[in-house]
Scaffold this motif. Structure first.
Motif, mmCIF file in Angstrom:
data_model
loop_
_atom_site.group_PDB
_atom_site.id
_atom_site.type_symbol
_atom_site.label_atom_id
_atom_site.label_comp_id
_atom_site.label_asym_id
_atom_site.label_seq_id
_atom_site.Cartn_x
_atom_site.Cartn_y
_atom_site.Cartn_z
ATOM 1 N N LYS A 26 -26.574 53.668 -13.350
ATOM 2 C CA LYS A 26 -28.515 52.426 -13.899
ATOM 3 C C LYS A 26 -29.136 52.013 -15.092
ATOM 4 O O LYS A 26 -29.003 50.990 -14.682
ATOM 5 C CB LYS A 26 -28.723 53.795 -12.266
ATOM 6 C CG LYS A 26 -30.809 53.405 -12.450
ATOM 7 C CD LYS A 26 -30.195 51.588 -11.232
ATOM 8 C CE LYS A 26 -31.470 51.373 -10.801
ATOM 9 N NZ LYS A 26 -31.106 50.276 -9.285
ATOM 10 N N THR A 27 -29.076 52.779 -15.753
ATOM 11 C CA THR A 27 -29.870 52.226 -17.279
ATOM 12 C C THR A 27 -28.894 50.807 -18.157
ATOM 13 O O THR A 27 -29.074 50.039 -17.619
ATOM 14 C CB THR A 27 -29.529 53.071 -17.962
ATOM 15 O OG1 THR A 27 -30.692 53.978 -17.550
ATOM 16 C CG2 THR A 27 -30.896 52.476 -19.918
ATOM 17 N N MET A 148 -33.359 56.625 -10.347
ATOM 18 C CA MET A 148 -33.113 55.877 -10.689
ATOM 19 C C MET A 148 -34.547 54.991 -11.261
ATOM 20 O O MET A 148 -34.765 53.485 -11.981
ATOM 21 C CB MET A 148 -32.464 54.654 -9.457
ATOM 22 C CG MET A 148 -31.688 55.386 -8.995
ATOM 23 S SD MET A 148 -31.111 54.793 -7.639
ATOM 24 C CE MET A 148 -32.317 55.754 -5.778
ATOM 25 N N SER A 149 -36.574 56.119 -11.278
ATOM 26 C CA SER A 149 -36.964 54.940 -11.860
ATOM 27 C C SER A 149 -36.923 54.462 -13.151
ATOM 28 O O SER A 149 -38.048 54.135 -13.665
ATOM 29 C CB SER A 149 -38.248 55.618 -10.858
ATOM 30 O OG SER A 149 -38.988 56.255 -9.620
ATOM 31 N N ALA A 150 -36.439 56.015 -13.918
ATOM 32 C CA ALA A 150 -36.522 56.530 -15.048
ATOM 33 C C ALA A 150 -35.598 54.334 -15.588
ATOM 34 O O ALA A 150 -35.753 54.011 -16.537
ATOM 35 C CB ALA A 150 -35.913 57.355 -16.077
ATOM 36 N N GLY A 155 -33.914 50.294 -18.319
ATOM 37 C CA GLY A 155 -32.912 49.332 -18.801
ATOM 38 C C GLY A 155 -33.571 47.818 -19.017
ATOM 39 O O GLY A 155 -32.662 47.237 -19.760
ATOM 40 N N PRO A 156 -34.158 47.652 -18.642
ATOM 41 C CA PRO A 156 -34.987 46.011 -18.868
ATOM 42 C C PRO A 156 -35.073 45.898 -20.012
ATOM 43 O O PRO A 156 -34.388 44.809 -21.610
ATOM 44 C CB PRO A 156 -36.020 45.617 -18.171
ATOM 45 C CG PRO A 156 -35.625 46.775 -17.095
ATOM 46 C CD PRO A 156 -35.187 48.319 -17.011
ATOM 47 N N LEU A 274 -41.582 56.907 -10.408
ATOM 48 C CA LEU A 274 -40.681 58.064 -10.842
ATOM 49 C C LEU A 274 -41.554 59.294 -11.410
ATOM 50 O O LEU A 274 -41.870 61.051 -10.996
ATOM 51 C CB LEU A 274 -40.957 57.666 -12.622
ATOM 52 C CG LEU A 274 -40.151 58.628 -13.507
ATOM 53 C CD1 LEU A 274 -39.344 59.369 -13.830
ATOM 54 C CD2 LEU A 274 -40.803 57.680 -15.001
ATOM 55 N N VAL A 275 -43.029 59.326 -11.465
ATOM 56 C CA VAL A 275 -44.406 60.601 -11.740
ATOM 57 C C VAL A 275 -43.885 60.906 -9.811
ATOM 58 O O VAL A 275 -44.245 62.789 -9.742
ATOM 59 C CB VAL A 275 -45.816 59.675 -11.404
ATOM 60 C CG1 VAL A 275 -46.588 60.886 -11.190
ATOM 61 C CG2 VAL A 275 -46.074 59.627 -13.343
ATOM 62 N N SER A 276 -44.274 59.747 -8.937
ATOM 63 C CA SER A 276 -44.749 60.572 -7.603
ATOM 64 C C SER A 276 -42.745 61.721 -7.408
ATOM 65 O O SER A 276 -43.308 62.896 -7.230
ATOM 66 C CB SER A 276 -44.794 59.046 -6.596
ATOM 67 O OG SER A 276 -44.006 60.373 -5.093
ATOM 68 N N SER A 277 -41.624 61.180 -7.350
ATOM 69 C CA SER A 277 -40.286 61.686 -7.827
ATOM 70 C C SER A 277 -40.695 63.237 -8.274
ATOM 71 O O SER A 277 -39.416 64.135 -7.862
ATOM 72 C CB SER A 277 -39.186 60.417 -8.142
ATOM 73 O OG SER A 277 -39.485 59.273 -7.467
ATOM 74 N N LEU A 278 -41.134 62.997 -9.613
ATOM 75 C CA LEU A 278 -40.962 64.171 -9.968
ATOM 76 C C LEU A 278 -41.654 65.533 -9.344
ATOM 77 O O LEU A 278 -41.363 66.482 -9.501
ATOM 78 C CB LEU A 278 -41.706 64.207 -11.792
ATOM 79 C CG LEU A 278 -40.589 63.826 -12.527
ATOM 80 C CD1 LEU A 278 -41.077 62.954 -14.246
ATOM 81 C CD2 LEU A 278 -38.812 63.869 -12.860
#
Length: 431
Positions: A26-27, A148-150, A155-156, A274-278
Motif C-alpha cells: 500500500k505504501t 492502510m492509513s499509515a 506514501g505520498p 490511524l488513531v481510531s483504528s489503533l
C-alpha cells in the motif's frame, strides 16, 4: 491447552504477515499513485491526461468485479491474493525495460493493475475470516485499517521525495513492494479458520449468471444484509457527492488556502483514521448497534460542519478556517473506522464462506458505479448550488439515511442480538 497455544501462535503469525504485506504494498502504491499524477500532469500539461488515468483505473474494476467475485468462490483465494501481488509487481517492473517511460505504457499498466488488483481485493476480503479466529477478525480488520492509513500518510511523502530521482525510482520501489507483499502473503495459512462446508453448501460451478442469481437470492433472503449494504454504499456515495469536488473547491477557490495548508488538512483525515483504528484494535468491538448509529451520525455532522460555518458568506482568518476544517477532517477520520470496521466484520461473519467472493464482488461493482457517478453529479450541480450548501446537504443526508436504516426493526433486533451474544461471551471468559 497446548493446542490453543499453538493456534494462537499461528494466528499471530498470520496477522503479522498480512499486515506486513498490506503496509509494504500500500505504501508503494500510494507513492506510485501520487508521483504518477504529478508525472502525467507535467508530461501532458493537461488535467485531461490525469482524468484519463482515473477513468482507465475505475472502468476495468466496474466491468471485472462480478467475474472476480465468482472466481474468488471457485478457486483457492490464496492463489488470487499472492498471485495478484506478484503479477502486479512484475507488470510495474516491465516499465523499466523502456528507454523512456511513455504515457501510453503508463496507461496500459494502469489498466492491467486495475484488473489484477480487483481480483486481489475481493479474494483478500473474502479470505480474511479464514486466516484468523472468529474473535480475532475484528482486530485484524482494525489493524489492517491502521496499516492502510499509515500508508496513506507515508506514501505520498515518499512519492514526492523519490520523484526527484526520476519516475524510474518510483516504478522500481512500487514493483518491488508488490513482490515483497506477495512473498509475505505466501506464508499465510489461508485455511487456519476455514469451516467445513456441507456438500449441499458447496458452490455449483455453473454459469456466472446462475452463480450470481444464487448470490442475489441469498442477499434478498437476508434483509439485514440489504440494510447494511444500503447504509455503507449510501454513506460512501454521499461522501463522494460532498467531499470529492465541493470540499477541494471550498479550500482552493473560496477560502484561497495554499497547497501546504490543504495538504496538511487532508493528511489529518488519515491521521484520524490511524488513531481510531489503533484504539479499536486494542479496545475491541463496542456495542454494534450504538457504535454504528453513533459514528455514522458523527460522520454526517462533521461533513455538515465542514460547510455550515462558511455557508452564509461569513469570513474567517485563514488560521481559523484551517482549524475548523482540520478538526472536522480529524473527526470524520476518527469516526470512519468505528463505523466501517464493525460493519465489515459483521458482513464477513454472516456471509457463508462459499459465497463471500460473489457478494463482495457485487458490493465492489456497486461502489465502482456509485462513486464516479456522484463525482460527475457534483461537478454538474456545483454551478447551481454552492460548495458550502452541498456539504451541508450531504452531511444532513448522511444523518437522515442513518436514522432511517437504523430504525428498521430487523437491523435493531439483529444488532442487539449480536451485542447480547458478545456480552455473554465476555462474561464466560472473565468468570
Amino acid at each position: 491447552m497446548e493446542n490453543k497455544s499453538g493456534n494462537r501462535v499461528k494466528e499471530l503469525r498470520n496477522i503479522r504477515l498480512m499486515l506486513a504485506g498490506i503496509i509494504v504494498s500500500k505504501t508503494g502504491t500510494m507513492a506510485f499513485t501520487f508521483a504518477l499524477a504529478i508525472y502525467i500532469l507535467r508530461t501532458t500539461g493537461s488535467a485531461m491526461g490525469l482524468a484519463i488515468s482515473i477513468i482507465l483505473y475505475s472502468l476495468p474494476k466496474l466491468i471485472i468485479s462480478p467475474y472476480a467475485g465468482v472466481l474468488a468462490d471457485r478457486i483457492d483465494r490464496k492463489l488470487l491474493v499472492v498471485g495478484g501481488d506478484l503479477i502486479s509487481g512484475l507488470v510495474v517492473l516491465l516499465l523499466l525495460f523502456q528507454s523512456t517511460v511513455s504515457i501510453t505504457s503508463l496507461y496500459a499498466v494502469i489498466v492491467v493493475l486495475s484488473l489484477v488488483q480487483t481480483f486481489f481485493e475481493i479474494a483478500f476480503q473474502a479470505a480474511q475470516p479464514d486466516i484468523v479466529s472468529d474473535d480475532g477478525l475484528f482486530k485484524l480488520n482494525s489493524y489492517a485499517q491502521s496499516a492502510m492509513s499509515a500508508a496513506d500518510i507515508i506514501g505520498p511523502a515518499l512519492g514526492g521525495i523519490m520523484l526527484n530521482f526520476g519516475i524510474e525510482t518510483i516504478i522500481l520501489v512500487n514493483g518491488l513492494s508488490f513482490i515483497m507483499s506477495g512473498l509475505s502473503e505466501s506464508f499465510i495459512d489461508f485455511t487456519f479458520n476455514r469451516k467445513k462446508v456441507a456438500k449441499t453448501e458447496k458452490p455449483v460451478k455453473g454459469s456466472m449468471r446462475s452463480e450470481y442469481k444464487e448470490a442475489f437470492q441469498f442477499i434478498r433472503s437476508k434483509k439485514i444484509i440489504v440494510y447494511i449494504i444500503g447504509l455503507s454504499l449510501g454513506i460512501n456515495m454521499l461522501i463522494g457527492l460532498g467531499i470529492r469536488v465541493p470540499l477541494p473547491y471550498l479550500m482552493n477557490e473560496i477560502l484561497k488556502m495554499n497547497s501546504v495548508t490543504i495538504g496538511l488538512i487532508e493528511a489529518i483525515l488519515s491521521i484520524g483514521i490511524l488513531v481510531s483504528s489503533l484504539i479499536l484494535g486494542k479496545r475491541g468491538p463496542g456495542p454494534l448497534y450504538k457504535s454504528t448509529y453513533l459514528y455514522a451520525c458523527v460522520i454526517g455532522l462533521s461533513v455538515l460542519f465542514m460547510g455550515l460555518p462558511f455557508a452564509f458568506g461569513l469570513t474567517y482568518p485563514e488560521l481559523t478556517a484551517a482549524i475548523i476544517l482540520a478538526v472536522t477532517h480529524f473527526t470524520v477520520g476518527f469516526a470512519l473506522p468505528s463505523f466501517t470496521v464493525p460493519i465489515i466484520t459483521f458482513e464477513q461473519q454472516i456471509i457463508p464462506e462459499n459465497m463471500r467472493g460473489r457478494v463482495f464482488g457485487l458490493i465492489g461493482m456497486l461502489a465502482s458505479i456509485g462513486m464516479p457517478l456522484m463525482v460527475v453529479i457534483s461537478a454538474f450541480v456545483m454551478p447551481i448550488f454552492s460548495a458550502t450548501s452541498m456539504l451541508v446537504f450531504v452531511g444532513a443526508g448522511i444523518v437522515v439515511l442513518t436514522s432511517f436504516i437504523m430504525s428498521r426493526k430487523q437491523i435493531r433486533l439483529t444488532f442487539k442480538e449480536v451485542d447480547a451474544s458478545s456480552e455473554t461471551s465476555t462474561e464466560e471468559i472473565t468468570s
